[in-house]
Motif scaffolding. Sequence first.
Motif, PDB file in Angstrom:
ATOM      1  N   HIS A   6       0.830  -1.206   0.000  1.00 46.49           N
ATOM      2  CA  HIS A   6       0.000   0.000   0.000  1.00 46.49           C
ATOM      3  C   HIS A   6       0.866   1.259   0.000  1.00 46.49           C
ATOM      4  N   THR A   7       1.943   1.256   0.782  1.00 49.66           N
ATOM      5  CA  THR A   7       2.844   2.403   0.853  1.00 49.66           C
ATOM      6  C   THR A   7       3.544   2.629  -0.481  1.00 49.66           C
ATOM      7  N   LEU A   8       4.021   1.581  -1.118  1.00 50.78           N
ATOM      8  CA  LEU A   8       4.682   1.723  -2.418  1.00 50.78           C
ATOM      9  C   LEU A   8       3.703   2.185  -3.494  1.00 50.78           C
ATOM     10  N   SER A   9       2.469   1.729  -3.405  1.00 51.30           N
ATOM     11  CA  SER A   9       1.449   2.164  -4.357  1.00 51.30           C
ATOM     12  C   SER A   9       1.196   3.665  -4.222  1.00 51.30           C
ATOM     13  N   SER A  10       1.103   4.127  -2.997  1.00 52.75           N
ATOM     14  CA  SER A  10       0.889   5.562  -2.760  1.00 52.75           C
ATOM     15  C   SER A  10       2.119   6.369  -3.150  1.00 52.75           C
ATOM     16  N   LEU A  11       3.294   5.813  -2.911  1.00 56.17           N
ATOM     17  CA  LEU A  11       4.531   6.533  -3.185  1.00 56.17           C
ATOM     18  C   LEU A  11       4.700   6.810  -4.675  1.00 56.17           C
ATOM     19  N   TRP A  12       4.451   5.833  -5.532  1.00 58.58           N
ATOM     20  CA  TRP A  12       4.652   6.082  -6.957  1.00 58.58           C
ATOM     21  C   TRP A  12       3.634   7.089  -7.487  1.00 58.58           C
ATOM     22  N   GLN A  13       2.427   7.145  -6.896  1.00 60.07           N
ATOM     23  CA  GLN A  13       1.444   8.143  -7.313  1.00 60.07           C
ATOM     24  C   GLN A  13       1.895   9.551  -6.936  1.00 60.07           C
ATOM     25  N   VAL A  14       2.455   9.699  -5.742  1.00 54.16           N
ATOM     26  CA  VAL A  14       2.952  11.000  -5.310  1.00 54.16           C
ATOM     27  C   VAL A  14       4.138  11.429  -6.168  1.00 54.16           C
ATOM     28  N   VAL A  15       5.035  10.509  -6.468  1.00 56.86           N
ATOM     29  CA  VAL A  15       6.195  10.831  -7.302  1.00 56.86           C
ATOM     30  C   VAL A  15       5.750  11.215  -8.712  1.00 56.86           C
ATOM     31  N   LEU A  16       4.783  10.513  -9.261  1.00 55.40           N
ATOM     32  CA  LEU A  16       4.294  10.828 -10.601  1.00 55.40           C
ATOM     33  C   LEU A  16       3.666  12.216 -10.664  1.00 55.40           C
ATOM     34  N   VAL A  17       2.824  12.539  -9.706  1.00 50.65           N
ATOM     35  CA  VAL A  17       2.197  13.866  -9.679  1.00 50.65           C
ATOM     36  C   VAL A  17       3.254  14.941  -9.466  1.00 50.65           C
TER      37      VAL A  17
END
Length: 87
Positions: A6-17
Amino acid sequence: MNLLTHTLSSLWQVVLVGLIFGAGLPALFALGMRSLASGGSGENARPTPLGTTGAVVCFAVVLIAIIAGILLLTADFLSSSFGITLF
């Protein structure tokens, strides 16, 4: 393991934005400026019609992203004060 996923999923979304808005919009603005300079150099250099069209598209995307960001930040205020629901 579920927490890590869950943390890695959220992390890549934040990095992409962050990449899109942090580096993507200034890069798109620079691309628009570069396309305006596509007519050459000199005193009487004019941008080509294709370069002008590309610049207008780049600037419009940047402007729409800025307006959408401002509206997203003020969505609660607009909703509570004026009853306007945007998002």
